[in-house]
Design a protein around this motif. Structure first.
Motif, PDB file in Angstrom:
ATOM      1  N   PHE A 246       0.840  -1.187   0.000  1.00 54.56           N
ATOM      2  CA  PHE A 246       0.000   0.000   0.000  1.00 54.56           C
ATOM      3  C   PHE A 246       0.884   1.250   0.000  1.00 54.56           C
ATOM      4  O   PHE A 246       1.803   1.377   0.809  1.00 54.56           O
ATOM      5  CB  PHE A 246      -0.914   0.022   1.229  1.00 54.56           C
ATOM      6  CG  PHE A 246      -1.841   1.209   1.252  1.00 54.56           C
ATOM      7  CD1 PHE A 246      -3.031   1.183   0.553  1.00 54.56           C
ATOM      8  CD2 PHE A 246      -1.503   2.362   1.944  1.00 54.56           C
ATOM      9  CE1 PHE A 246      -3.882   2.281   0.545  1.00 54.56           C
ATOM     10  CE2 PHE A 246      -2.339   3.471   1.940  1.00 54.56           C
ATOM     11  CZ  PHE A 246      -3.530   3.428   1.245  1.00 54.56           C
ATOM     12  N   GLY A 247       0.598   2.153  -0.923  1.00 55.38           N
ATOM     13  CA  GLY A 247       1.352   3.403  -1.015  1.00 55.38           C
ATOM     14  C   GLY A 247       2.510   3.379  -1.987  1.00 55.38           C
ATOM     15  O   GLY A 247       3.099   4.423  -2.268  1.00 55.38           O
ATOM     16  N   LEU A 248       2.849   2.202  -2.535  1.00 52.02           N
ATOM     17  CA  LEU A 248       4.013   2.128  -3.419  1.00 52.02           C
ATOM     18  C   LEU A 248       3.805   2.959  -4.676  1.00 52.02           C
ATOM     19  O   LEU A 248       4.759   3.541  -5.204  1.00 52.02           O
ATOM     20  CB  LEU A 248       4.304   0.672  -3.786  1.00 52.02           C
ATOM     21  CG  LEU A 248       5.547   0.440  -4.645  1.00 52.02           C
ATOM     22  CD1 LEU A 248       6.799   0.916  -3.917  1.00 52.02           C
ATOM     23  CD2 LEU A 248       5.689  -1.033  -5.025  1.00 52.02           C
ATOM     24  N   SER A 249       2.580   3.036  -5.161  1.00 51.07           N
ATOM     25  CA  SER A 249       2.315   3.825  -6.357  1.00 51.07           C
ATOM     26  C   SER A 249       2.667   5.288  -6.146  1.00 51.07           C
ATOM     27  O   SER A 249       3.081   5.979  -7.078  1.00 51.07           O
ATOM     28  CB  SER A 249       0.841   3.705  -6.742  1.00 51.07           C
ATOM     29  OG  SER A 249       0.002   4.098  -5.667  1.00 51.07           O
ATOM     30  N   HIS A 250       2.518   5.785  -4.917  1.00 47.46           N
ATOM     31  CA  HIS A 250       2.859   7.168  -4.605  1.00 47.46           C
ATOM     32  C   HIS A 250       4.338   7.316  -4.231  1.00 47.46           C
ATOM     33  O   HIS A 250       4.961   8.331  -4.533  1.00 47.46           O
ATOM     34  CB  HIS A 250       2.013   7.671  -3.432  1.00 47.46           C
ATOM     35  CG  HIS A 250       0.559   7.879  -3.759  1.00 47.46           C
ATOM     36  ND1 HIS A 250      -0.280   6.830  -4.078  1.00 47.46           N
ATOM     37  CD2 HIS A 250      -0.186   9.012  -3.820  1.00 47.46           C
ATOM     38  CE1 HIS A 250      -1.494   7.308  -4.318  1.00 47.46           C
ATOM     39  NE2 HIS A 250      -1.467   8.623  -4.179  1.00 47.46           N
ATOM     40  N   ALA A 251       4.874   6.306  -3.559  1.00 45.60           N
ATOM     41  CA  ALA A 251       6.198   6.439  -2.929  1.00 45.60           C
ATOM     42  C   ALA A 251       7.359   5.994  -3.800  1.00 45.60           C
ATOM     43  O   ALA A 251       8.520   6.210  -3.450  1.00 45.60           O
ATOM     44  CB  ALA A 251       6.222   5.639  -1.625  1.00 45.60           C
ATOM     45  N   VAL A 262      10.561   3.207   4.057  1.00 42.46           N
ATOM     46  CA  VAL A 262      10.057   3.131   5.422  1.00 42.46           C
ATOM     47  C   VAL A 262       8.777   2.310   5.369  1.00 42.46           C
ATOM     48  O   VAL A 262       7.866   2.618   4.597  1.00 42.46           O
ATOM     49  CB  VAL A 262       9.777   4.530   5.997  1.00 42.46           C
ATOM     50  CG1 VAL A 262       9.136   4.430   7.376  1.00 42.46           C
ATOM     51  CG2 VAL A 262      11.066   5.331   6.072  1.00 42.46           C
ATOM     52  N   VAL A 263       8.709   1.253   6.174  1.00 48.66           N
ATOM     53  CA  VAL A 263       7.559   0.348   6.137  1.00 48.66           C
ATOM     54  C   VAL A 263       6.803   0.448   7.454  1.00 48.66           C
ATOM     55  O   VAL A 263       7.380   0.254   8.531  1.00 48.66           O
ATOM     56  CB  VAL A 263       8.006  -1.106   5.904  1.00 48.66           C
ATOM     57  CG1 VAL A 263       6.787  -2.026   5.841  1.00 48.66           C
ATOM     58  CG2 VAL A 263       8.812  -1.215   4.620  1.00 48.66           C
ATOM     59  N   VAL A 270       0.581   5.386   6.484  1.00 49.86           N
ATOM     60  CA  VAL A 270       1.183   5.796   5.214  1.00 49.86           C
ATOM     61  C   VAL A 270       0.686   7.180   4.813  1.00 49.86           C
ATOM     62  O   VAL A 270       1.476   8.076   4.464  1.00 49.86           O
ATOM     63  CB  VAL A 270       0.852   4.773   4.098  1.00 49.86           C
ATOM     64  CG1 VAL A 270       1.266   5.312   2.727  1.00 49.86           C
ATOM     65  CG2 VAL A 270       1.551   3.450   4.356  1.00 49.86           C
ATOM     66  N   ILE A 271      -0.623   7.361   4.847  1.00 46.75           N
ATOM     67  CA  ILE A 271      -1.215   8.615   4.372  1.00 46.75           C
ATOM     68  C   ILE A 271      -0.820   9.777   5.272  1.00 46.75           C
ATOM     69  O   ILE A 271      -0.511  10.881   4.794  1.00 46.75           O
ATOM     70  CB  ILE A 271      -2.746   8.461   4.281  1.00 46.75           C
ATOM     71  CG1 ILE A 271      -3.098   7.390   3.251  1.00 46.75           C
ATOM     72  CG2 ILE A 271      -3.407   9.783   3.920  1.00 46.75           C
ATOM     73  CD1 ILE A 271      -4.564   7.002   3.232  1.00 46.75           C
ATOM     74  N   ARG A 279       7.771  10.849   2.205  1.00 43.82           N
ATOM     75  CA  ARG A 279       7.202  10.338   0.951  1.00 43.82           C
ATOM     76  C   ARG A 279       7.750   8.985   0.515  1.00 43.82           C
ATOM     77  O   ARG A 279       7.405   8.508  -0.564  1.00 43.82           O
ATOM     78  CB  ARG A 279       7.431  11.372  -0.165  1.00 43.82           C
ATOM     79  CG  ARG A 279       6.807  12.747   0.129  1.00 43.82           C
ATOM     80  CD  ARG A 279       5.289  12.643   0.150  1.00 43.82           C
ATOM     81  NE  ARG A 279       4.611  13.842   0.580  1.00 43.82           N
ATOM     82  CZ  ARG A 279       4.185  14.811  -0.217  1.00 43.82           C
ATOM     83  NH1 ARG A 279       4.428  14.749  -1.506  1.00 43.82           N
ATOM     84  NH2 ARG A 279       3.515  15.833   0.271  1.00 43.82           N
ATOM     85  N   ASN A 280       8.614   8.371   1.313  1.00 41.10           N
ATOM     86  CA  ASN A 280       9.176   7.067   0.929  1.00 41.10           C
ATOM     87  C   ASN A 280       8.602   5.957   1.806  1.00 41.10           C
ATOM     88  O   ASN A 280       9.303   5.052   2.239  1.00 41.10           O
ATOM     89  CB  ASN A 280      10.700   7.076   1.015  1.00 41.10           C
ATOM     90  CG  ASN A 280      11.215   7.375   2.407  1.00 41.10           C
ATOM     91  OD1 ASN A 280      10.604   8.158   3.149  1.00 41.10           O
ATOM     92  ND2 ASN A 280      12.351   6.797   2.776  1.00 41.10           N
ATOM     93  N   VAL A 281       7.304   6.022   2.067  1.00 41.19           N
ATOM     94  CA  VAL A 281       6.685   5.128   3.041  1.00 41.19           C
ATOM     95  C   VAL A 281       5.624   4.248   2.387  1.00 41.19           C
ATOM     96  O   VAL A 281       4.863   4.690   1.526  1.00 41.19           O
ATOM     97  CB  VAL A 281       6.083   5.944   4.213  1.00 41.19           C
ATOM     98  CG1 VAL A 281       5.041   6.926   3.715  1.00 41.19           C
ATOM     99  CG2 VAL A 281       5.492   5.042   5.275  1.00 41.19           C
ATOM    100  N   VAL A 282       5.597   2.975   2.803  1.00 33.58           N
ATOM    101  CA  VAL A 282       4.615   2.006   2.321  1.00 33.58           C
ATOM    102  C   VAL A 282       4.158   1.155   3.501  1.00 33.58           C
ATOM    103  O   VAL A 282       4.760   1.164   4.573  1.00 33.58           O
ATOM    104  CB  VAL A 282       5.203   1.076   1.226  1.00 33.58           C
ATOM    105  CG1 VAL A 282       5.590   1.847  -0.012  1.00 33.58           C
ATOM    106  CG2 VAL A 282       6.396   0.287   1.763  1.00 33.58           C
ATOM    107  N   ALA A 283       3.081   0.402   3.283  1.00 34.07           N
ATOM    108  CA  ALA A 283       2.600  -0.559   4.280  1.00 34.07           C
ATOM    109  C   ALA A 283       2.495  -1.924   3.624  1.00 34.07           C
ATOM    110  O   ALA A 283       2.152  -2.038   2.439  1.00 34.07           O
ATOM    111  CB  ALA A 283       1.242  -0.131   4.839  1.00 34.07           C
TER     112      ALA A 283
END
Length: 529
Positions: A246-251, A262-263, A270-271, A279-283
């Protein structure tokens, strides 16, 4: 099987810098006209793999692994050719054309996936519209400190408290009940009489693919009595939970820029961090990493910082994730925020810059485990032994023997144990299996014949080659590999007007190609254009 147009694959192969692609997985060092690195396909203890950019190939002269950029990705990622092409295109930044298929079943599957993707896009729009009309949901998001701009960036929405609103909306857009069920957004009523909406009265978080297509949803209830706080889309033809971050498309770009991800545990984490400037964060969208998720990060980063909650579940997720991340060669650090705060609370209270400062203080797994255990002079031997066993199992998952030994020595000092007890080699499941076939010693060609081939590859030979081609008889060469190379040189010149090393490498046998790699001039300036 689906496929891409042959001319696209050929152009992509020419565009892809094999040094850059292989360098994302293996540290390479320039040596003459080639690059050397430790081979990832066997237990290599010295740089045995040569990457030759002029030919667009890699070759390990210890285990025999070799091929072009697609072959490397196939072997390293354990994927089929089509997926390797997709990965290379992603790394290079080349958009993919539509896949072709000769199999009617594959073509039907592709069309089905396209319909599902469009259905998810429409559903996402529907949820966003419903959010604008729901004050309760908007107040919840405001209470979590999220702005309208952030809600729009992540396409947050609201699933109305209705059994039929979403199915009726999708039917009105031409989708059948069968398709709605397949998408996971609808569920069959008992007795098979119709269907109803899976998501009701929930704040909706779209799940995006790396290419930013909506492929699923997570719904968060606002009812404290509801037993399922979060509800996720089920597995569908376009959504596989273990393959998504989750969030990889943005990060993605920020992760690539910083070299580390950052996980965190949750979507809101993430949001919230994104909104705070991190901005380098995902879940991971689950309790621990999967190998597929770890490979996603390895393609764009060298390191990972885990920021899981400090409770028992978070610690368990950390323990389960570490060997999976280590197996991909990722450098892993662990951060436990002060006062047991989760990332969401921390960034709201302290801001994104303070969070980044905490990330810089993240520690390796040995420090994390020994600090958590609060070792001291009175720590019983049994407790040290239990901790030593945990560290031993993690050390085994590290592919790099030097790094393995370094961590074993560090842990041994902290636990007052012999380092050999903590390092008995890599776990068999933690690294690719060694190549089965032995590699015969390279047979050196006659020096005069080797020098002849080098002369034909020199820049000054460019104008001479077309004149030599009609009359040169390669059978005079005693070394059959060099004879094949020379035939290949003249065939390429006659067909294309000039020599191209990539075409030459593709046209000859593996034995001839191996010989060519070894006899190429050390200085790349000595190669023909």
């Amino acid at each position: 099987m689906p496929r891409f147009p042959a001319d696209f694959v050929s152009k992509l192969k020419d565009q892809a810098d094999i040094v850059e692609v292989v360098g994302r997985y293996v540290q390479l060092k320039k040596q003459g006209s080639a690059y050397l690195g430790v081979c990832p396909f066997h237990q290599d203890h010295k740089p045995s793999m040569h990457v030759t950019p002029s030919m667009g190939i890699y070759k390990c002269f210890a285990c025999g692994a070799g091929g072009d950029v697609f072959k490397f990705v196939q072997e390293h990622e354990h994927v089929e050719f089509l997926e390797a092409v997709k990965i290379v295109a992603e790394l290079v930044g080349v958009p993919l054309p539509a896949e072709e298929s000769e199999d009617p079943r594959e073509e039907a599957r592709r069309k089905e996936q396209a319909r599902l993707l469009e259905m998810h896009r429409l559903a996402c729009d529907f949820f966003q519209t419903e959010l604008r009309n729901c004050e309760t949901a908007k107040e919840y998001l405001k209470g979590r400190g999220l702005t309208g701009r952030t809600a729009k960036e992540f396409a947050l929405g609201w699933a109305p408290d209705s059994w039929d609103a979403l199915p009726d909306f999708l039917r009105g857009r031409g989708y059948s009940d069968k398709e709605i069920l397949l998408s996971g957004m609808g569920k069959a009523r008992e007795g098979g009489n119709g269907l109803y909406s899976r998501f009701r009265a929930r704040v909706m978080f779209p799940i995006f693919s790396p290419s930013k297509s909506v492929i699923g949803f997570t719904g968060r209830t606002l009812d404290p009595e509801e037993p399922a706080k979060y509800l996720n889309s089920p597995e569908t033809p376009i959504y596989h939970k273990g393959d998504v971050l989750f969030g990889l498309s943005h990060a993605r770009e920020e992760i690539r820029k910083k070299g580390r991800a950052v996980v965190v545990e949750g979507n809101v984490d993430v949001i919230q961090l994104w909104q705070g400037g991190v901005r380098n964060v995902v879940a991971a969208s689950g309790t621990a990493f999967t190998p597929a998720q770890a490979r996603l990060l390895k393609r764009i980063a060298d390191g990972v910082v885990l920021v899981f909650d400090g409770d028992a579940a978070g610690q368990h997720a950390t323990d389960r994730s570490l060997p999976i991340l280590f197996a991909q060669g990722l450098e892993v650090r662990i951060l436990t925020l002060s006062d047991g705060k989760d990332p969401d609370d921390f960034v709201r209270e302290n801001g994104g810059e303070a969070f980044d400062a905490e990330v810089d203080k993240a520690v390796d797994f040995v420090d994390y485990l020994t600090r958590s255990a609060r070792l001291g002079p009175s720590t019983p031997p049994e407790e040290r032994a239990r901790l030593g066993k945990r560290i031993h199992d993690l050390v085994k998952a590290i592919p790099d023997p030097i790094l393995r030994e370094s961590y074993a020595n560090k842990a041994a000092d902290a636990l007052r144990l012999n380092a050999s007890l903590l390092n008995d080699g890599p776990a068999s499941a933690a690294r690719p299996a060694a190549r089965r076939r032995p590699v015969a010693a390279f047979r050196e060609p006659p020096a005069a014949e080797r020098d002849l081939v080098r002369a034909l590859l020199a820049p000054g030979a460019g104008e001479l080659l077309p004149k030599l081609a009609p009359t040169f008889d390669a059978t005079i060469l005693a070394d059959e590999r060099l004879a094949e190379i020379v035939d290949g040189i003249f065939a390429d010149v006659e067909a294309n007007g000039a020599l191209d090393l990539r075409r030459l490498g593709d046209s000859v046998s593996e034995a001839a190609r191996d010989a060519l790699v070894r006899i190429l001039p050390e200085d790349e300036n000595e190669l023909a254009d």
